[in-house]
Write an enzyme that holds these catalytic residues in place. Structure first.
Site, PDB file in Angstrom:
ATOM      1  N   ASP A   1      57.690  40.703  64.593  1.00 23.74           N
ATOM      2  CA  ASP A   1      58.422  41.948  64.336  1.00 23.74           C
ATOM      3  C   ASP A   1      59.680  41.692  63.516  1.00 23.74           C
ATOM      4  O   ASP A   1      60.179  40.572  63.443  1.00 23.74           O
ATOM      5  CB  ASP A   1      58.843  42.596  65.666  1.00 23.74           C
ATOM      6  N   ASP A   2      60.211  42.764  62.956  1.00 21.39           N
ATOM      7  CA  ASP A   2      61.511  42.764  62.262  1.00 21.39           C
ATOM      8  C   ASP A   2      61.506  41.954  60.971  1.00 21.39           C
ATOM      9  O   ASP A   2      62.560  41.482  60.532  1.00 21.39           O
ATOM     10  CB  ASP A   2      62.651  42.240  63.181  1.00 21.39           C
TER      11      ASP A   2
ATOM     12  N   HIS B   1      60.251  50.220  66.192  1.00 21.20           N
ATOM     13  CA  HIS B   1      61.352  49.307  66.513  1.00 21.20           C
ATOM     14  C   HIS B   1      61.981  49.771  67.826  1.00 21.20           C
ATOM     15  O   HIS B   1      62.263  50.955  68.003  1.00 21.20           O
ATOM     16  CB  HIS B   1      62.373  49.364  65.371  1.00 21.20           C
TER      17      HIS B   1
END
Length: 303
Positions: free
Chosen positions: A13-14, A134
């Site tokens: 992620d991110d 998110h």
């Protein structure tokens, strides 16, 4: 009894948060430790991330962000219920508080989600095969309906539903964090019908809350996967194939002022915990565990 064939999607992620996060994620991918990434299009290094994904052929989806940093929709940058008095999103908990008070305009949520899908397409040249949220904003009340509509409109088939088997037995998670996780779990249960109604799919099992940051170890991942397999075998899918998504956050620690989504990197991003995840994920004993359990790493477009 033939062994269950498990497809494991390990999602970093991110992606796009900062150059050092990007580098860590790419290193993990090249080591065969992750198989998929989720892009923050409002991350300070998003364009660079998209280039890296193209260069290394990394399967990439969208990490929709309504809680950290700045919106991407021009109209919402100046005057919007999604912003606090400093002109940024309300934050992980702030977003939830504003939502529970009825202060967020859902048509603005929809505008922003669509703007992020469009920007994703601009950066990568294609629509995201999967799209999640998110800080798990996509399973929150009201938001879940708008999120599902956007996915259906764009024909995005896959998402993430963060219900983790065995979460309740993880006594190493501090109570405040466990409360947050149990909230995410409850929201996720209430989202299943909404996503189903819109024809959206997700892997059979999700893992990642119990293995985040300092809680990640070869044994915590192994036991999470093993308890997932026990559940899957009990459900015994006729096809003999099951899918698991493992959410991870590897990277080299951010160095301010580089990074973030408009207001600099957060504490988790600057901490050693990101590097700890990277170092754990690339351990050969994890790879050999996958082999022994008939687990094959893949991405959403392989499902």
């Amino acid at each position: 009894l033939r062994m269950l064939q498990v497809k494991l999607i390990v999602t970093g992620d991110d992606f796009g948060y900062c150059p050092r996060r990007n580098q860590g994620i790419v290193d993990c991918f090249l080591a065969g430790a992750i198989s998929n990434v989720s892009l923050l299009v409002n991350g300070s290094a998003a364009a660079d991330a998209a280039k890296l994904a193209r260069r290394y052929n990394i399967p990439i989806g969208l990490h929709a962000n309504l809680s950290e940093g700045s919106p991407m929709c021009e109209v919402l940058k100046t005057n919007s219920t999604l912003l606090n008095q400093d002109g940024f999103f309300h934050g992980k908990m702030g977003f939830r508080i504003a939502l529970s008070k009825g202060l967020l305009n859902m048509s603005e949520v929809k505008q922003e989600l669509k703007a992020q899908v469009e920007l994703f397409r601009e950066l990568t040249g294609h629509l995201p095969p999967h799209m999640d949220g998110h800080q798990h904003v996509h399973v929150l009340p009201e938001v879940r309906h708008v999120f599902a509509e956007v996915l259906e409109e764009y024909g995005i088939k896959y998402t993430r539903v963060p219900i983790e088997p065995g979460l309740h037995n993880c006594d190493w998670i501090p109570p405040s964090l466990m409360d947050f996780y149990l909230g995410v779990e409850e929201d996720s249960y209430n989202t299943v019908d909404v996503f189903t109604k819109h024809g959206i799919r997700w892997p059979d099992i999700y893992i990642g809350l119990s293995t985040m940051g300092r809680n990640m170890s070869v044994s915590s991942i192994r036991s999470a996967i093993d308890s997932a397999i026990v559940q899957l075998t009990a459900r015994a899918p006729r096809s003999g194939t099951a899918t698991i998504e493992l959410m991870v956050h590897p990277g080299y620690p951010s160095v301010p002022p580089m990074g973030g989504c408009g207001e600099g990197p957060d504490d988790f991003s600057q901490s050693w915990e990101r590097l700890h995840e990277l170092q754990t994920l690339i351990k050969p004993e994890l790879q050999s565990h996958y082999k022994s359990k008939n687990i094959q790493l893949c991405s959403f477009k392989d499902l």
